[in-house]
Structures are given as structure tokens and as C-alpha cells.
Motif scaffolding. Structure first.
Motif, PDB file in Angstrom:
ATOM      1  N   VAL A  52     -29.803  35.727  -4.277  1.00 35.67           N
ATOM      2  CA  VAL A  52     -29.780  35.427  -2.949  1.00 35.67           C
ATOM      3  C   VAL A  52     -28.309  35.670  -2.249  1.00 35.67           C
ATOM      4  O   VAL A  52     -27.392  34.914  -3.047  1.00 35.67           O
ATOM      5  N   PRO A  53     -27.958  36.317  -1.313  1.00 33.33           N
ATOM      6  CA  PRO A  53     -26.693  36.634  -0.828  1.00 33.33           C
ATOM      7  C   PRO A  53     -25.926  35.403  -0.140  1.00 33.33           C
ATOM      8  O   PRO A  53     -26.827  34.904   0.871  1.00 33.33           O
ATOM      9  N   ILE A  54     -25.258  34.937  -0.777  1.00 30.68           N
ATOM     10  CA  ILE A  54     -24.348  33.813  -0.143  1.00 30.68           C
ATOM     11  C   ILE A  54     -22.957  33.951   0.248  1.00 30.68           C
ATOM     12  O   ILE A  54     -22.388  34.775  -0.585  1.00 30.68           O
ATOM     13  N   ALA A  55     -22.428  33.394   1.234  1.00 29.81           N
ATOM     14  CA  ALA A  55     -20.961  33.419   1.591  1.00 29.81           C
ATOM     15  C   ALA A  55     -20.379  32.099   1.795  1.00 29.81           C
ATOM     16  O   ALA A  55     -21.025  31.216   2.268  1.00 29.81           O
ATOM     17  N   ILE A  56     -19.196  31.949   1.645  1.00 30.64           N
ATOM     18  CA  ILE A  56     -18.536  30.735   1.665  1.00 30.64           C
ATOM     19  C   ILE A  56     -17.131  30.715   2.675  1.00 30.64           C
ATOM     20  O   ILE A  56     -16.279  31.780   2.294  1.00 30.64           O
ATOM     21  N   VAL A  57     -16.881  29.984   3.723  1.00 32.95           N
ATOM     22  CA  VAL A  57     -15.806  30.052   4.349  1.00 32.95           C
ATOM     23  C   VAL A  57     -14.993  28.663   4.087  1.00 32.95           C
ATOM     24  O   VAL A  57     -15.287  27.321   4.151  1.00 32.95           O
ATOM     25  N   ASP A  58     -13.975  29.096   2.986  1.00 33.48           N
ATOM     26  CA  ASP A  58     -13.237  27.929   2.109  1.00 33.48           C
ATOM     27  C   ASP A  58     -11.854  27.519   3.036  1.00 33.48           C
ATOM     28  O   ASP A  58     -11.032  28.329   2.927  1.00 33.48           O
ATOM     29  N   GLU A  59     -12.012  26.550   3.979  1.00 32.25           N
ATOM     30  CA  GLU A  59     -10.861  26.216   4.725  1.00 32.25           C
ATOM     31  C   GLU A  59      -9.926  25.199   4.177  1.00 32.25           C
ATOM     32  O   GLU A  59      -9.058  24.669   4.506  1.00 32.25           O
ATOM     33  N   ASP A  60     -10.415  24.492   2.874  1.00 31.38           N
ATOM     34  CA  ASP A  60      -9.824  23.495   2.272  1.00 31.38           C
ATOM     35  C   ASP A  60      -9.029  23.893   1.150  1.00 31.38           C
ATOM     36  O   ASP A  60      -7.940  23.482   0.911  1.00 31.38           O
ATOM     37  N   HIS A  61      -9.493  25.139   0.357  1.00 30.05           N
ATOM     38  CA  HIS A  61      -8.783  25.376  -0.725  1.00 30.05           C
ATOM     39  C   HIS A  61      -8.422  24.531  -1.756  1.00 30.05           C
ATOM     40  O   HIS A  61      -7.225  24.385  -2.171  1.00 30.05           O
ATOM     41  N   SER A  62      -9.298  23.684  -1.978  1.00 30.84           N
ATOM     42  CA  SER A  62      -8.877  22.456  -2.992  1.00 30.84           C
ATOM     43  C   SER A  62      -9.664  22.779  -4.254  1.00 30.84           C
ATOM     44  O   SER A  62     -10.509  23.523  -4.362  1.00 30.84           O
ATOM     45  N   PRO A  63      -9.309  21.934  -5.176  1.00 31.86           N
ATOM     46  CA  PRO A  63     -10.248  21.937  -6.614  1.00 31.86           C
ATOM     47  C   PRO A  63     -11.454  21.744  -6.263  1.00 31.86           C
ATOM     48  O   PRO A  63     -12.323  22.360  -6.923  1.00 31.86           O
ATOM     49  N   LEU A  64     -12.033  20.888  -5.483  1.00 26.49           N
ATOM     50  CA  LEU A  64     -13.450  20.638  -4.943  1.00 26.49           C
ATOM     51  C   LEU A  64     -14.086  21.497  -4.505  1.00 26.49           C
ATOM     52  O   LEU A  64     -15.318  21.922  -4.757  1.00 26.49           O
ATOM     53  N   SER A  65     -13.537  22.146  -3.458  1.00 22.41           N
ATOM     54  CA  SER A  65     -14.151  23.387  -2.788  1.00 22.41           C
ATOM     55  C   SER A  65     -14.456  24.512  -3.712  1.00 22.41           C
ATOM     56  O   SER A  65     -15.446  25.393  -3.669  1.00 22.41           O
ATOM     57  N   PRO A 104     -14.741  22.486   5.413  1.00 21.21           N
ATOM     58  CA  PRO A 104     -13.576  22.132   6.602  1.00 21.21           C
ATOM     59  C   PRO A 104     -12.317  21.945   5.765  1.00 21.21           C
ATOM     60  O   PRO A 104     -12.383  21.624   4.576  1.00 21.21           O
ATOM     61  N   PRO A 105     -11.295  21.981   6.609  1.00 13.13           N
ATOM     62  CA  PRO A 105      -9.942  21.435   6.065  1.00 13.13           C
ATOM     63  C   PRO A 105     -10.153  20.010   5.864  1.00 13.13           C
ATOM     64  O   PRO A 105     -10.821  19.175   6.041  1.00 13.13           O
ATOM     65  N   ASP A 106      -9.400  19.856   4.633  1.00 14.11           N
ATOM     66  CA  ASP A 106      -8.990  18.211   4.171  1.00 14.11           C
ATOM     67  C   ASP A 106     -10.546  17.789   3.739  1.00 14.11           C
ATOM     68  O   ASP A 106     -10.512  16.780   3.749  1.00 14.11           O
ATOM     69  N   PHE A 107     -11.425  18.672   3.371  1.00 13.72           N
ATOM     70  CA  PHE A 107     -12.717  17.991   2.824  1.00 13.72           C
ATOM     71  C   PHE A 107     -12.441  17.111   1.423  1.00 13.72           C
ATOM     72  O   PHE A 107     -13.035  16.437   1.459  1.00 13.72           O
ATOM     73  N   GLN A 108     -11.640  17.664   0.580  1.00 16.25           N
ATOM     74  CA  GLN A 108     -11.414  16.710  -0.572  1.00 16.25           C
ATOM     75  C   GLN A 108     -10.678  15.619  -0.467  1.00 16.25           C
ATOM     76  O   GLN A 108     -10.940  14.343  -0.900  1.00 16.25           O
ATOM     77  N   ARG A 109      -9.791  15.436   0.441  1.00 13.64           N
ATOM     78  CA  ARG A 109      -8.941  14.355   0.694  1.00 13.64           C
ATOM     79  C   ARG A 109      -9.939  13.166   1.657  1.00 13.64           C
ATOM     80  O   ARG A 109     -10.053  12.165   1.360  1.00 13.64           O
ATOM     81  N   ASP A 110     -10.837  13.786   2.493  1.00 15.38           N
ATOM     82  CA  ASP A 110     -11.537  12.889   3.147  1.00 15.38           C
ATOM     83  C   ASP A 110     -12.684  12.110   2.088  1.00 15.38           C
ATOM     84  O   ASP A 110     -12.992  11.093   2.198  1.00 15.38           O
ATOM     85  N   ALA A 111     -13.157  13.055   1.228  1.00 16.74           N
ATOM     86  CA  ALA A 111     -14.276  12.534   0.320  1.00 16.74           C
ATOM     87  C   ALA A 111     -13.710  11.673  -0.815  1.00 16.74           C
ATOM     88  O   ALA A 111     -14.128  10.545  -1.139  1.00 16.74           O
TER      89      ALA A 111
END
Length: 376
Positions: A52-65, A104-111
Motif C-alpha cells: 500500500v503506498p503511504i507518505a509521511i509529513v514529518d514536522e517533528d524530526h524526532s526519534p519518535l517520529s 506535527p511539530p513538538d510531537f515527541q515533547r508533547d507525548a
């Protein structure tokens, strides 16, 4: 006298086999139904995720993303395409991506801080075969990766209830196991109906039925010869398909006894071949026979329990379908091939097929006698 009666049935059946051998269209139908059709039905199950074709918009660029992005890999998904916001709408408009995740940005920090963290999943719902199943799978993958990430940092609390899933009879939830076997069960029904009906109509169109009328044969002998010969062809094709396609190419394990399954299939074929003769006495030619067959075969297969569990059907439909041989055949076929059931479990289905087959043969014989009597 008994030997002469059985001998006549035998030689009339051999004649049917030779007639079938000289009919290339029917031979192609049998070969296609039990080979290509079985394989494609098993490997092209609509709900199965495959590349299945899938794409990711990674605005966090963190280890979790990055951990979430690495969780999507073949064969269920294609390697994710890392794209920007401006590529989301054009990519989905032209059908390049079935799913697009927006981290989104700051996703890892918020988690880690326990604040509300959201991931947007864009789904191309026009691809109905993948949208529902893929949506659920993606959510499970993301939740699992987040839980592993949080546990690695000592911030995940153990849930009060640990749900353990154990899938019986199909541990990998491989839908090809279901598709291949059910296709064989359905084709046993369909091909047996076509072969017997076509055999009788072919004799009427070629004028050979008149030859039989001047011979010392009875309608019962003519019917029984068609029943055993066409049933033998279908059983042989189904056996080759089970061992060559299902077991050989698809590597699907068969849990139960094949001898018991084919014994049930023989009873089912007795009922279906009799039904095919009955339909052939109503139709004047093959196009009419085809229309009658569609009107009867499609509801029988759709309501037999092979496509939808019978428990989810209206009570009236469930009760009416007890009179159909397909209901009992699907029930015993699934029980034997999937769950390894024995005769002590499936004997009610065997009894139902025996009763329905006997009644169907009696009605078909009466109809066949009246038709032959009008031609004499």
C-alpha cells in the motif's frame, strides 16, 4: 438384472465423459475454475494490505517520529515517502498515496510531557478495498510504536488489563487461507450445476436424446449416469486444486480429513447435479439455462454462510437457507478443512445433504420423465 441396470448406468456415464472430452469450452471452464480462479481469489483478497503506498509529513524530526516512519515496511506497506505539506493534496488527487500521515511539530515533547499529541491520518476513501483495513492497521502500528517508545523512557504505566489475542485455525490471520478454500467450495457447486445442465441440453440440441428414447434405458438410468460422471469430473478437479493450488502454490494447511470432505462433497454433488438436470428440463437452450442458473445459484452462494456468517443474517433468511444444499456443504467444508472437525461434529450437515439430495433427485426424475414422455 441388477448388473444389467448398473452396467447401463456405467456405459451411459462413460458416454457423458467422452462428450465432455470433446467439448473444449467446458474443459476450459473446469480448468480455469479450479486453477486460475482459485489462485486469484486467494491472492487478491480485497481487504488484504499488500504494498500500500503511504507518505509521511514529518514536522517533528524526532526519534519518535523516525521510529513511527520505520514501522511501515513491505509487504503490507511500501516504504514511506517523506514529503512536504505542499505535496499532500496533489499526491492524493492523482492516487499516488493511499494514506498520508502528518506528524506535527513538538510531537515527541508533547507525548513525553503527557500533553495531548495528535497525528493526522489522511485516507483515500475511494480505495474501499484498503481504506477501512489500512486505517485500523495504521492506528495499531502508531499506538504500538508510541507505547514502546514511552516504555523505553520509563514513562508508560502498565494498563490494568492486558488483552492477549490468540487466533485459532489461522494464527497469521492470512486471508488467502480463507479465499482459496472457499473458492473451491463455491466452484464445486457452480461447475457441477453447469456440467449436468449442459450435458442434457447438449443432447437435446444434437438430437441424441431421441436415440436414447428408442434404447432399452430408463429415465433413472439416464439421470444417474449424468450424476456419477459429472460428479467424478468435479471431484477430480477439486482434488487436484486442493493439492496443487491450495497446498502447493498457496501453502495453506488442511486441518481435517480430505476423505471426509470429499464424502460430503459427493452428497452435495448428488443434490446439485440433480438440480442441474431439473433446470435443464425447464430451459430450451443454454442461454435460458444460464439465466435460470444465475437466479438460483447467486442467492444460494451469497446466503450459504461462505461470504457472510449466517448468524448475521435475518432469521427468515437463515431458516429458508436450511433447504439449500450449499448451506450444509459450506458448514461441513469449513468445519473439516479449517477446524479439523470429524464425523461426530458434521454428521447433521451430512444428513441434511442426504435428505435434500434425495428429494431433489426425486423431483428432477419426475420432471425428466414428463419431459421425455412428451418427446416420445
Amino acid at each position: 438384472m441388477k448388473h444389467r441396470f448398473l452396467g447401463t448406468i456405467w456405459w451411459l456415464g462413460v458416454k457423458e465423459l467422452w462428450s465432455l472430452w470433446r467439448d473444449p469450452a467446458m474443459l476450459v471452464l473446469i480448468a480455469f475454475s479450479f486453477t486460475v480462479s482459485v489462485y486469484t481469489a486467494a491472492t487478491a483478497i480485497p481487504e488484504t494490505l499488500h504494498h500500500v503506498p503511504i507518505a509521511i509529513v514529518d514536522e517533528d524530526h524526532s526519534p519518535l517520529s523516525r521510529q513511527i516512519a520505520d514501522a511501515f515496511y513491505p509487504p503490507q506497506f511500501m516504504p514511506p515517502a517523506m514529503i512536504g505539506h505542499e505535496q499532500v493534496d496533489p499526491g492524493m488527487d492523482i492516487g499516488r498515496y493511499s494514506f498520508v500521515l502528518n506528524i506535527p511539530p513538538d510531537f515527541q515533547r508533547d507525548a513525553l510531557a503527557g500533553r495531548g499529541a495528535e497525528i493526522q491520518i489522511n485516507v483515500d476513501a475511494t480505495r474501499m478495498s484498503q481504506a477501512f483495513t489500512g486505517n485500523g492497521s495504521i492506528q495499531q502500528i502508531i499506538q504500538g510504536e508510541i507505547a514502546d517508545f514511552m516504555r523505553g523512557r520509563g514513562q508508560a504505566a502498565d494498563p490494568p488489563v492486558d488483552l492477549v489475542l490468540r487466533a485459532r485455525f489461522n494464527p497469521g490471520l492470512d486471508k488467502s487461507w480463507f479465499g482459496g478454500l472457499m473458492e473451491i467450495i463455491n466452484h464445486i457447486t457452480m461447475v457441477s450445476l453447469i456440467l449436468t445442465g449442459a450435458a442434457l441440453i447438449r443432447e437435446r440440441e444434437h438430437g441424441t436424446i431421441e436415440h436414447l428414447l428408442v434404447m432399452p434405458v430408463t429415465p433413472a438410468q439416464i439421470m444417474l449416469s449424468k450424476v456419477w460422471s459429472m460428479s467424478l469430473v468435479v471431484l477430480a478437479a477439486a482434488a487436484l486444486s486442493l493439492n496443487g493450488i491450495v497446498r502447493g502454490l498457496l501453502h495453506v494447511p488442511i486441518e481435517g480429513s480430505l476423505a471426509l470432505f470429499f464424502a460430503g462433497a459427493s452428497l452435495h454433488l448428488f443434490a446439485m447435479t440433480a438440480m442441474g438436470i431439473w433446470l435443464a428440463t425447464l430451459a430450451r437452450n443454454m442461454p435460458q439455462f444460464g439465466m435460470l442458473m444465475i437466479l438460483i445459484l447467486l442467492p444460494m452462494q451469497m446466503l450459504s454462510g461462505g461470504t457472510t456468517p449466517r448468524e448475521s443474517m435475518p432469521v427468515l433468511a437463515r431458516d429458508l437457507m436450511l433447504a439449500a444444499p450449499t448451506t450444509h456443504f459450506v458448514e461441513l467444508g469449513q468445519a473439516i478443512l479449517y477446524r479439523g472437525a470429524g464425523l461426530d461434529v458434521v454428521w447433521p450437515s451430512f444428513l441434511g445433504l442426504a435428505i435434500i439430495g434425495s428429494l431433489m433427485f426425486y423431483l428432477s426424475l419426475r420432471r425428466f420423465r414428463s419431459v421425455i414422455g412428451s418427446m416420445a
